[in-house]
Design an enzyme around this catalytic site. Structure first.
Site, PDB file in Angstrom:
ATOM      1  N   CYS A   1      44.047  57.261  26.785  1.00  9.28           N
ATOM      2  CA  CYS A   1      43.756  55.919  27.309  1.00  9.28           C
ATOM      3  C   CYS A   1      44.954  55.216  27.975  1.00  9.28           C
ATOM      4  O   CYS A   1      44.818  54.724  29.095  1.00  9.28           O
ATOM      5  CB  CYS A   1      43.187  55.013  26.233  1.00  9.28           C
ATOM      6  SG  CYS A   1      42.433  55.864  24.867  1.00  9.28           S
TER       7      CYS A   1
ATOM      8  N   LYS B   1      29.942  50.387  19.719  1.00 11.06           N
ATOM      9  CA  LYS B   1      29.864  51.736  20.293  1.00 11.06           C
ATOM     10  C   LYS B   1      28.529  52.407  19.998  1.00 11.06           C
ATOM     11  O   LYS B   1      27.789  51.992  19.111  1.00 11.06           O
ATOM     12  CB  LYS B   1      30.991  52.611  19.755  1.00 11.06           C
ATOM     13  CG  LYS B   1      30.866  52.881  18.266  1.00 11.06           C
ATOM     14  CD  LYS B   1      31.829  53.953  17.806  1.00 11.06           C
ATOM     15  CE  LYS B   1      31.759  54.100  16.288  1.00 11.06           C
ATOM     16  NZ  LYS B   1      32.517  55.195  15.753  1.00 11.06           N
TER      17      LYS B   1
ATOM     18  N   ARG C   1      46.656  65.705  17.487  1.00  9.14           N
ATOM     19  CA  ARG C   1      46.588  64.763  16.371  1.00  9.14           C
ATOM     20  C   ARG C   1      46.938  65.485  15.081  1.00  9.14           C
ATOM     21  O   ARG C   1      46.560  66.633  14.896  1.00  9.14           O
ATOM     22  CB  ARG C   1      45.189  64.160  16.258  1.00  9.14           C
ATOM     23  CG  ARG C   1      44.865  63.292  17.451  1.00  9.14           C
ATOM     24  CD  ARG C   1      43.504  62.655  17.313  1.00  9.14           C
ATOM     25  NE  ARG C   1      43.141  62.041  18.583  1.00  9.14           N
ATOM     26  CZ  ARG C   1      41.935  61.571  18.861  1.00  9.14           C
ATOM     27  NH1 ARG C   1      40.984  61.642  17.949  1.00  9.14           N
ATOM     28  NH2 ARG C   1      41.688  61.029  20.032  1.00  9.14           N
TER      29      ARG C   1
HETATM   30 ZN   LIG Z   1      40.273  56.118  25.555  1.00  8.52          ZN
END
Ligand SMILES: [Zn+2]
Ligand SMILES: [Zn+2]
Length: 644
Positions: free
Chosen positions: A338, A473, A367
């Protein structure tokens, strides 16, 4: 002196019964419940308790049957106590830790000098069956925490002592059945005989408390159901799932590997897997271009400053790897794409006219995952998200969400997934202060998600309070061939990052405005999606995805020249083809191609050479009538284009 107790079944009138110490089961009987065979617990004023619990007054009661999800959970958890008793009897010196119920079953973690093996399971199962046959009651007792510590110390159970030492309660509850006493809140089934259908499935290593710095324990998994039929159906499904295990098929079909020498959770895509990935990526890119997206690329690392601005260092650092030093500056490997896309947005002033911007990237992120939770392609440390960010004006948001959902269903459908579970996560209306962004913003965002779902006629579950603090979401889970649900798609609003990065566009009024931002990944990650695909198709990929679509099999060496002609014809037509001209029996070659799940086996012998035709065997074992090369090409192309 008899006391009166006022009891009632939930939703029915209350009645008074006199009893000295009325227990749950008696109370239910007094209220007219005749058949109590399948009852495992009771709800007393909304709280689930043992059936042996003494009922106070007044009490609103509700039976909990093993046929309910709560009831079967209690039964499964009780089975873990039975397993612990069996293991302690069979293996003196073993230490017990914890044994919760999980989906379909239960586990218990033991500390044993030698880790348990699959070979130990039948013996443990028979011992459990003995304990169940005896129909031993579960007794609850409450004692002080100190006494409990003393008790477990005397039993040589250090893990229980450790758990107790961390509790803050003065009193704790113990449960005893037969010779085994465990520290547990309960509730449990009234007696071991309620456990009618169980099976121990496998063993695994598990660190105490999931922490790899702790001792490795031996975990035994089991499944338990209310009746034999459900257990059998489940075991059959498990068997099928085992055959489809993507780790096993990945090896057999030479698709990918994970190697300790390289590092856990890092995927090597082998040529056949790489071919499939390329097809997925090409298709994905084409469909994204059609849907008005543009493709961007971004680096794998970024300066600490960037991750500070984005908030990742404050809120996400435990999922990130340690920074590296480049000329005295700290850089982090990216856990998300992002901030990079936002940097592209901010590279110049944006006008309302150029919105919406839809920027997609197959973005590889890293991650931190504990080694204990890594699982094949499904849980990894490095993966490629089919990521995109949409930046738009408030008036565009409804159309954007709808087209996002359109693209989701189109992509998932193309890969053969047509059944979905959809979750809509919205704000907790009673705790609005937890979330950033005003009422208008949230209402508009939630409204656009609902409208899109309704227009696509998707049934969904609305989960209040499940939204993250920065926006509502939609999550889409796909159902695979075995009916298992897999989380893939997320379409996530973000009111946070545009603020943190002070993103703006110049509106038609000449003033600066804040754009809306939506993160979305439709397949999720390529690694995980590939794992799901392998299991869904059991490795027999549809023709458009099959790494090898056709293989030419000769019967003897004199067929090789014709075989070469055929190969050229197929390869020129863009069909992924291999040749097996080895001097082996045809049956052997066919079996091998079948194991490799190649859709078209093109067999050539004298007849085919003379007739300028091919005989085609399909991977399901059926044969096509002899056809010409052109007909075969048309057929494969057609199937490929329709993604069959
Ligand atoms: Zn994102
Ligand atoms: Zn328990």
């Amino acid at each position: 002196m008899k006391e009166k107790v006022t009891i009632q079944l939930k939703g029915s009138p209350s009645m008074e019964v006199s009893s000295q110490a009325l227990n749950g089961l008696d109370a239910l009987r007094a209220l007219g419940i005749g058949n109590t065979d399948r009852l495992v617990a009771i709800k007393v004023n909304g709280e689930t308790r043992d059936l042996s619990e003494t009922i106070g007054s007044p009490a609103e009661l509700e039976p909990v049957s093993m046929d309910s999800s709560e009831g079967i959970h209690i039964l499964r958890h009780s089975a873990s106590h039975v397993m612990a008793e069996a293991v302690k009897e069979l293996f003196p010196g073993v230490k017990v830790t914890i044994g919760p119920a999980i989906k379909d079953g239960f586990y218990y973690d033991f500390d044993h000098e030698r880790p348990f093996e699959a070979e130990d399971l039948p013996e443990i199962e028979s011992k459990m069956a003995e304990i169940i046959d005896k129909d031993l009651p579960f007794f609850r007792s409450e004692i002080s925490r100190e006494e409990a510590i003393e008790f477990f110390r005397s039993q040589g159970e250090p893990y229980k002592v450790e758990l107790l030492e961390e509790l803050t309660e003065d009193m704790v509850s113990l449960y005893k059945q037969g010779n085994f006493t465990d520290l547990c809140r309960g509730p449990h089934v009234p007696s071991t005989g309620k456990i009618k259908a169980f099976h121990l499935t496998n063993v695994a290593g598990a660190y105490w408390r999931g922490d790899e710095r702790n001792r490795m324990l031996s975990r035994i998994y089991g499944v338990a159901f209310a009746d034999k039929e459900s257990l059998d159906a489940h075991l059959k499904n498990l068997e099928e799932a085992k055959k489809r295990d993507h780790r096993r098929l990945g090896r057999e079909l030479d698709l990918f590997s994970i190697q300790e020498e390289l590092g856990s959770g890092l995927i090597l895509w082998h040529p056949k897997g790489g071919t499939i990935r390329t097809i997925i990526e090409d298709f994905w890119r084409t469909e994204h271009y059609k849907a008005g997206y543009e493709i961007v690329y971004s680096p794998h690392i970024g300066k600490a400053e960037l991750w500070q601005t984005s908030g990742h260092l404050d809120f996400y650092q435990e999922n990130m790897y340690s920074p590296m030093d480049i000329e005295g500056q700290e850089f982090f490997i990216k856990p998300m794409n992002c901030p990079f896309h936002i940097m592209i947005y901010r590279s110049r002033i944006r006008s309302y006219r150029e919105l919406p911007l839809r920027w997609a990237e197959m973005g590889t992120v890293y991650r931190y995952e504990r080694s204990g939770v890594l699982h094949g392609l499904l849980r990894v440390r490095g993966f490629t998200q089919d990521d995109a960010h949409i930046f738009c004006r408030p008036d565009q948001i409804e159309d954007e969400v709808l087209s996002c959902l359109d693209l989701t269903l189109h992509l998932l459908g193309s890969f053969g997934f047509h059944e979905y579970e959809v979750l809509l996560s919205v704000r907790d209306p009673k705790r609005k202060e937890k979330y950033i962004g005003g009422d208008d913003t949230w209402d508009m965002a939630e409204g656009s998600l609902v409208k899109a779902l309704e227009r696509k006629e998707l049934s969904y579950e609305r989960e209040e309070g499940e939204a993250v603090f920065y926006g509502p979401k939609i999550d889409v889970k796909i159902k695979d061939a075995l009916g298992r649900a897999w989380q893939c798609t997320t379409i996530q609003f973000d009111f946070n990052l545009p603020e943190r990065f002070n993103m703006t566009f110049i509106g038609s009024d000449g003033l600066e405005h804040r754009p809306y931002m939506v993160h979305r990944a439709l397949l999720g990650s390529l690694e995980r999606f590939f794992g799901i695909l392998i299991e869904h198709y059991a490795g027999a990929f549809p023709v458009w995805l099959a790494p090898v679509q056709a293989i030419i099999l000769t019967i003897t060496d004199r067929h090789i020249p014709y075989g070469r002609d055929l190969y050229k014809g197929l390869a020129d037509a863009g069909i992924r083809t291999e040749c097996d001209f080895r001097n082996e029996k045809l049956g052997f070659k066919v079996r091998e191609a079948q194991t490799r799940k190649i859709p078209y086996m093109v067999v050539i012998g004298d007849k085919e050479v003379e007739g300028h035709a091919v005989t085609v065997r399909l991977r399901d074992g059926s044969n096509l009538a002899p056809i010409s090369l052109e007909e075969l090409i048309t057929r494969i192309r057609h199937e490929s284009e329709h993604r069959g």
